[in-house]
Design an enzyme around this catalytic site. Sequence first.
Site, short mmCIF file in Angstrom:
data_model
loop_
_atom_site.label_atom_id
_atom_site.label_comp_id
_atom_site.label_asym_id
_atom_site.label_seq_id
_atom_site.Cartn_x
_atom_site.Cartn_y
_atom_site.Cartn_z
N ALA A 224 0.85 -1.20 0.00
CA ALA A 224 0.00 0.00 0.00
C ALA A 224 0.88 1.25 0.00
CB ALA A 224 -0.93 -0.01 1.21
N ASN A 225 1.89 1.28 0.85
CA ASN A 225 2.76 2.46 0.88
C ASN A 225 3.55 2.61 -0.40
OD1 ASN A 225 1.90 3.49 3.24
ND2 ASN A 225 3.67 2.93 4.46
N PHE A 227 2.54 1.70 -3.39
CA PHE A 227 1.62 2.20 -4.42
C PHE A 227 1.35 3.71 -4.22
CE2 PHE A 227 -0.68 -1.05 -7.07
CZ PHE A 227 0.24 -2.06 -6.87
N LEU A 228 1.18 4.12 -2.95
CA LEU A 228 0.89 5.53 -2.69
C LEU A 228 2.08 6.40 -3.12
CD1 LEU A 228 -0.86 5.17 0.78
CD2 LEU A 228 -1.92 5.97 -1.34
N CYS A 277 7.52 6.79 6.67
CA CYS A 277 7.14 5.46 6.18
C CYS A 277 7.45 5.19 4.72
CB CYS A 277 5.65 5.24 6.42
SG CYS A 277 5.27 5.13 8.17
N ARG A 434 4.38 23.22 -3.42
CA ARG A 434 3.13 22.47 -3.20
C ARG A 434 2.00 22.95 -4.10
NH1 ARG A 434 3.72 17.79 -0.15
NH2 ARG A 434 5.40 18.13 1.30
N1 LIG Z 1 3.73 7.23 11.49
C1 LIG Z 1 2.85 6.73 10.64
O1 LIG Z 1 2.15 7.46 9.94
C2 LIG Z 1 2.68 5.24 10.49
C3 LIG Z 1 1.54 4.76 9.83
C4 LIG Z 1 1.37 3.39 9.72
C5 LIG Z 1 2.32 2.53 10.27
N2 LIG Z 1 3.41 3.01 10.89
C6 LIG Z 1 4.36 2.07 11.48
O2 LIG Z 1 4.10 1.98 12.88
C7 LIG Z 1 5.31 1.78 13.62
C8 LIG Z 1 5.46 2.89 14.63
O3 LIG Z 1 5.58 4.12 13.94
P1 LIG Z 1 5.46 5.52 14.69
O4 LIG Z 1 5.44 6.57 13.65
O5 LIG Z 1 4.34 5.45 15.69
O6 LIG Z 1 6.87 5.53 15.47
P2 LIG Z 1 7.25 6.44 16.72
O7 LIG Z 1 8.73 6.56 16.68
O8 LIG Z 1 6.42 7.67 16.75
O9 LIG Z 1 6.82 5.54 17.98
C9 LIG Z 1 7.45 4.36 18.34
C10 LIG Z 1 7.61 4.35 19.85
O10 LIG Z 1 8.08 3.07 20.27
C11 LIG Z 1 8.90 3.27 21.42
N3 LIG Z 1 9.72 2.10 21.66
C12 LIG Z 1 10.79 1.64 20.92
N4 LIG Z 1 11.26 0.52 21.46
C13 LIG Z 1 10.51 0.23 22.54
C14 LIG Z 1 10.51 -0.83 23.50
N5 LIG Z 1 11.41 -1.81 23.42
N6 LIG Z 1 9.59 -0.80 24.47
C15 LIG Z 1 8.68 0.21 24.54
N7 LIG Z 1 8.62 1.22 23.67
C16 LIG Z 1 9.52 1.24 22.67
C17 LIG Z 1 9.68 4.52 21.07
O11 LIG Z 1 10.21 5.13 22.23
C18 LIG Z 1 8.62 5.37 20.37
O12 LIG Z 1 7.96 6.26 21.26
C19 LIG Z 1 6.42 1.73 12.57
O13 LIG Z 1 6.65 0.39 12.23
C20 LIG Z 1 5.82 2.46 11.38
O14 LIG Z 1 6.37 2.03 10.16
C21 LIG Z 1 3.61 4.35 11.05
#
Ligand SMILES: NC(=O)c1ccc[n+]([C@@H]2O[C@H](COP(=O)([O-])OP(=O)(O)OC[C@H]3O[C@@H](n4cnc5c(N)ncnc54)[C@H](O)[C@@H]3O)[C@@H](O)[C@H]2O)c1
Length: 460
Positions: A224-225, A227-228, A277, A434
């Site tokens: 999905a990502n 494709f976007l 992402c 933009r």
């Molecule tokens: N940001 C987005 O828009 C988005 C959308 C969909 C999916 N994702 C996916 O979701 C996941 C998280 O992304 P995010 O943007 O929320 O990241 P983020 O960095 O904002 O949050 C991740 C959190 O996990 C914590 N962490 C790391 N290791 C840890 C541990 N061992 N124990 C407890 N906490 C721990 C970090 O301190 C951090 O606060 C990633 O895999 C990302 O690819 C992100």
Amino acid sequence: MPPLFEKRILCIGAGYVGGPTMAMIASRCPQYQVTLVDINHEKIAAWQTDELPIYEPGLLRLVQEARGRNLFFSTDIPACIREADIIFVSVNTPTKTFGEGAGKAADLQYWEKTARSILQASQHDKIIVEKSTLPVRTAKAMERILNQSGKKVRFEVLSNPEFLAEGTAVRDLENPDRVLIGSRETDSGLCARQQLVDIYANWVPREKILTSNVWSAELSKLAANAFLAQRISSINSISVLCEQTHADIVEVSRAIGMDRRIGSRFLDASVGFGGSCFKKDILNLVYICEHYGLSEIARYWQSVLLINEYQQNRFVKTMLHEMFNTVAGKRITLFGFAFKKDTGDTRESPGIWIARKLLAERAQVVVTDPQALDNARQELKDALDAVEFEPDPYRAARGAHAVAVITEWDLYRDLAWERVYDSMEKPAFVFDGRNILPHPRLYDIGFSVFPIGRPALRQF
Ligand SMILES: NC(=O)c1ccc[n+]([C@@H]2O[C@H](COP(=O)([O-])OP(=O)(O)OC[C@H]3O[C@@H](n4cnc5c(N)ncnc54)[C@H](O)[C@@H]3O)[C@@H](O)[C@H]2O)c1
């Protein structure tokens, strides 16, 4: 005495995904106890105030509604794991910067540490939900860590990738296009899947909750990502051709977007995509393809990233070229630094690259953004003496030779542009990365205007 809550849900990782997702579950399911934990104590403290650690429209209201009722925050990770029935893992999975696969593969160290903490603290069976975006077949590794330790406790691993977009996270969670839940097709896998379906069914129509095998769910998120991002690179590639041929990318986008097979969304030409992402997930996809010896497929997806870099580079080159081949000593103001509007997130923002390129050309860079200045300072922390950070766009533009729009914040469209013009050095340039500004009006005021994929409006 009956238990106070029907289910105890835990989320490990209280970031951009974990925070809003758990706030939505807590808000829609007051019958469940929802707890967020994180190794970052400051973040957990901030979630308990009205200065949340992330900016997301509508999030504060959602958190306030549930906080203390059934939404809790803690740093005692082992105790929370012990209590929980269902654990979402939403830790960061950035691109590896060292060793084998550096610059491409996902760095799974945070994710694996989480798996080990879960194993260590657990005393009863649990459902583990992969919320983080992970390489396809990661659930297998999670299962091996959790279920082959000789402990009596059993873990069922589900994949439930998150499709929310920053800036519209609350809206996306409230009314998702779909929720995807991947599980093993075994009795225990199907039973765990049903439990997760039941949580979402509290507010998501059943027909929007898709179920699949675990590997399809994991791969769907990467696909999905990809494709976007590919759509953005596709329209950006056409924007380059527009500039050469005097076609207008806005007109082309409208024309192709009305084809229902193509659709109109995500067809805005720009300075390029950013965010934590798209790049990371495509790199990950490329790495997986290479792992399986699929070099043609790897190259295909890699080209999406190449076009994105090309577009960012091109933007700076245009600035340089149009400003008489030098920006040394010139004040250039970046309008916006977040990777998109309505977020303070600056991870992989085109602003970082552009600011650095301009600094390398010895420009004086000024950054303004309504939400992202703290993160911008972090991103440019090695160049703080060369960059000015100013929340007020009018003050930021004062004395500037050029303004470059990096983020599509609505407020930039609505500025009193006469006032901006009067305060700038002349000739005054606007580079609209933009395509959000009223270009003819800016030209009438006196600006030379350089949009993306549209004819430039030069004063001379
Ligand atoms: N940001 C987005 O828009 C988005 C959308 C969909 C999916 N994702 C996916 O979701 C996941 C998280 O992304 P995010 O943007 O929320 O990241 P983020 O960095 O904002 O949050 C991740 C959190 O996990 C914590 N962490 C790391 N290791 C840890 C541990 N061992 N124990 C407890 N906490 C721990 C970090 O301190 C951090 O606060 C990633 O895999 C990302 O690819 C992100």
